[in-house]
Design a protein around this motif. Sequence first.
Motif, PDB file in Angstrom:
ATOM      1  N   ARG A  86      30.309  23.938  56.875  1.00  0.00           N
ATOM      2  CA  ARG A  86      30.592  25.034  55.940  1.00  0.00           C
ATOM      3  C   ARG A  86      30.232  24.637  54.519  1.00  0.00           C
ATOM      4  NH1 ARG A  86      36.464  26.047  58.754  1.00  0.00           N
ATOM      5  NH2 ARG A  86      35.686  27.129  60.609  1.00  0.00           N
ATOM      6  N   VAL A  87      29.739  25.615  53.773  1.00  0.00           N
ATOM      7  CA  VAL A  87      29.375  25.404  52.369  1.00  0.00           C
ATOM      8  C   VAL A  87      30.103  26.454  51.538  1.00  0.00           C
ATOM      9  CG1 VAL A  87      27.503  25.188  50.694  1.00  0.00           C
ATOM     10  CG2 VAL A  87      27.090  24.648  53.116  1.00  0.00           C
ATOM     11  N   THR A  88      30.815  26.006  50.519  1.00  0.00           N
ATOM     12  CA  THR A  88      31.567  26.936  49.672  1.00  0.00           C
ATOM     13  C   THR A  88      31.203  26.756  48.207  1.00  0.00           C
ATOM     14  OG1 THR A  88      33.424  25.380  49.477  1.00  0.00           O
ATOM     15  CG2 THR A  88      33.546  27.020  51.239  1.00  0.00           C
ATOM     16  N   ASP A  89      31.465  27.816  47.447  1.00  0.00           N
ATOM     17  CA  ASP A  89      31.376  27.696  45.994  1.00  0.00           C
ATOM     18  C   ASP A  89      32.725  28.085  45.394  1.00  0.00           C
ATOM     19  OD1 ASP A  89      31.620  30.460  45.800  1.00  0.00           O
ATOM     20  OD2 ASP A  89      29.570  30.822  45.168  1.00  0.00           O
ATOM     21  N   ASN A  90      32.855  27.910  44.091  1.00  0.00           N
ATOM     22  CA  ASN A  90      34.069  28.310  43.394  1.00  0.00           C
ATOM     23  C   ASN A  90      33.932  29.771  43.006  1.00  0.00           C
ATOM     24  OD1 ASN A  90      35.531  25.732  43.226  1.00  0.00           O
ATOM     25  ND2 ASN A  90      33.789  25.081  41.997  1.00  0.00           N
ATOM     26  N   ALA A  91      34.863  30.586  43.464  1.00  0.00           N
ATOM     27  CA  ALA A  91      34.774  32.025  43.251  1.00  0.00           C
ATOM     28  C   ALA A  91      34.828  32.373  41.769  1.00  0.00           C
ATOM     29  CB  ALA A  91      35.899  32.731  43.995  1.00  0.00           C
ATOM     30  N   VAL A  92      34.244  33.513  41.429  1.00  0.00           N
ATOM     31  CA  VAL A  92      34.285  34.009  40.052  1.00  0.00           C
ATOM     32  C   VAL A  92      35.738  34.231  39.663  1.00  0.00           C
ATOM     33  CG1 VAL A  92      33.636  35.899  38.510  1.00  0.00           C
ATOM     34  CG2 VAL A  92      32.028  35.084  40.243  1.00  0.00           C
ATOM     35  N   ALA A  93      36.125  33.742  38.484  1.00  0.00           N
ATOM     36  CA  ALA A  93      37.500  33.879  38.027  1.00  0.00           C
ATOM     37  C   ALA A  93      37.832  35.346  37.757  1.00  0.00           C
ATOM     38  CB  ALA A  93      37.714  33.057  36.759  1.00  0.00           C
ATOM     39  N   VAL A  94      39.007  35.773  38.198  1.00  0.00           N
ATOM     40  CA  VAL A  94      39.481  37.141  37.956  1.00  0.00           C
ATOM     41  C   VAL A  94      40.890  37.043  37.404  1.00  0.00           C
ATOM     42  CG1 VAL A  94      38.048  38.166  39.763  1.00  0.00           C
ATOM     43  CG2 VAL A  94      40.340  37.350  40.315  1.00  0.00           C
ATOM     44  N   PRO A  95      41.368  38.081  36.674  1.00  0.00           N
ATOM     45  CA  PRO A  95      42.743  38.042  36.163  1.00  0.00           C
ATOM     46  C   PRO A  95      43.730  37.883  37.300  1.00  0.00           C
ATOM     47  CG  PRO A  95      41.513  39.828  35.163  1.00  0.00           C
ATOM     48  CD  PRO A  95      40.653  39.284  36.267  1.00  0.00           C
ATOM     49  N   GLU A  96      44.750  37.072  37.078  1.00  0.00           N
ATOM     50  CA  GLU A  96      45.777  36.893  38.087  1.00  0.00           C
ATOM     51  C   GLU A  96      46.522  38.197  38.310  1.00  0.00           C
ATOM     52  OE1 GLU A  96      48.337  33.752  37.047  1.00  0.00           O
ATOM     53  OE2 GLU A  96      46.813  32.180  37.253  1.00  0.00           O
ATOM     54  N   VAL A  97      47.067  38.358  39.504  1.00  0.00           N
ATOM     55  CA  VAL A  97      47.812  39.577  39.828  1.00  0.00           C
ATOM     56  C   VAL A  97      48.947  39.788  38.849  1.00  0.00           C
ATOM     57  CG1 VAL A  97      49.275  40.658  41.572  1.00  0.00           C
ATOM     58  CG2 VAL A  97      47.217  39.444  42.266  1.00  0.00           C
ATOM     59  N   SER A  98      49.638  38.696  38.479  1.00  0.00           N
ATOM     60  CA  SER A  98      50.767  38.813  37.566  1.00  0.00           C
ATOM     61  C   SER A  98      50.333  39.327  36.215  1.00  0.00           C
ATOM     62  CB  SER A  98      51.467  37.460  37.416  1.00  0.00           C
ATOM     63  OG  SER A  98      50.560  36.481  36.964  1.00  0.00           O
ATOM     64  N   SER A  99      49.121  38.897  35.746  1.00  0.00           N
ATOM     65  CA  SER A  99      48.610  39.359  34.457  1.00  0.00           C
ATOM     66  C   SER A  99      48.325  40.848  34.501  1.00  0.00           C
ATOM     67  CB  SER A  99      47.338  38.594  34.092  1.00  0.00           C
ATOM     68  OG  SER A  99      47.607  37.221  33.979  1.00  0.00           O
ATOM     69  N   LEU A 100      47.687  41.291  35.599  1.00  0.00           N
ATOM     70  CA  LEU A 100      47.397  42.713  35.743  1.00  0.00           C
ATOM     71  C   LEU A 100      48.679  43.519  35.787  1.00  0.00           C
ATOM     72  CD1 LEU A 100      44.532  42.544  38.408  1.00  0.00           C
ATOM     73  CD2 LEU A 100      44.292  42.991  35.959  1.00  0.00           C
ATOM     74  N   ALA A 101      49.695  42.979  36.465  1.00  0.00           N
ATOM     75  CA  ALA A 101      50.965  43.688  36.555  1.00  0.00           C
ATOM     76  C   ALA A 101      51.611  43.825  35.194  1.00  0.00           C
ATOM     77  CB  ALA A 101      51.897  42.959  37.516  1.00  0.00           C
ATOM     78  N   MET A 102      51.571  42.763  34.376  1.00  0.00           N
ATOM     79  CA  MET A 102      52.142  42.825  33.034  1.00  0.00           C
ATOM     80  C   MET A 102      51.444  43.876  32.200  1.00  0.00           C
ATOM     81  SD  MET A 102      54.703  40.854  32.925  1.00  0.00           S
ATOM     82  CE  MET A 102      54.998  40.850  31.152  1.00  0.00           C
ATOM     83  N   MET A 103      50.115  43.991  32.365  1.00  0.00           N
ATOM     84  CA  MET A 103      49.376  45.020  31.647  1.00  0.00           C
ATOM     85  C   MET A 103      49.848  46.399  32.090  1.00  0.00           C
ATOM     86  SD  MET A 103      45.624  43.251  31.914  1.00  0.00           S
ATOM     87  CE  MET A 103      44.743  44.731  31.398  1.00  0.00           C
TER      88      MET A 103
END
Length: 217
Positions: free
Chosen positions: A181-198
């Motif tokens: 298996r070959v993996t990469d580091n996924a594109v960073a996205v806002p954490e769920v908690s951050s979105l919830a605070m917004m």
Amino acid sequence: MHSHLKRLAIFAALVCLSPSFASADLIANFEFSGGSTEGWSVNTNNQISGLMANSGSLVGTATGNDPQLVLNPAGLTRIGTSWSEVTFRVRETDDVTDGFIGATGEPAFNTTGLIVQVNGTIVNSGFSFAASGDNFFTVTADISSLGDATISNFRIDPIGGAFSNSASETSGNFFEIDFIRVTDNAVAVPEVSSLAMMGIAAVGGAGMVWRRRKQRV
């Protein structure tokens, strides 16, 4: 209206409590099912015989002390921020009838002689490995140093060189690879908690506007 806003606020708060986690993209997953080697072949040094996909594993016998597998062309392109790891699960015997390396009474598995080569760059140190059942060992190599380059070719030396894993020469040893298996580091996205605070902030703002309008009326 007031009841509706309260429900929205409660929902956002519950989402805020949900766990967040980092993830990785699985760029390639070779499982060797259906009798296919999925593009993997013997390197030009020709030190593996009988390479085939058998019962969901890539199997072969070393005919020298430096058995090498290649995937060329590979044509793997990352979709995340950077490359992460190559992981494969492997087991080895002294020969096709002997006990598995790492089994009871056998020498423990080690990474001497293991090599992952990507785009001509050899990664032969910093491996991690762990027993993963049925005398298999899961081996991981960090390839984050590749940056954002497309992976054009792979080479994996799945078992150790001379005088390594089996305390004998590798020539004649039989190996099985369960997966690669070959993996990469996924594109960073806002954490769920951050979105919830917004969301909570937005609900709160809407509530203030509604209350002010009610007071003016």
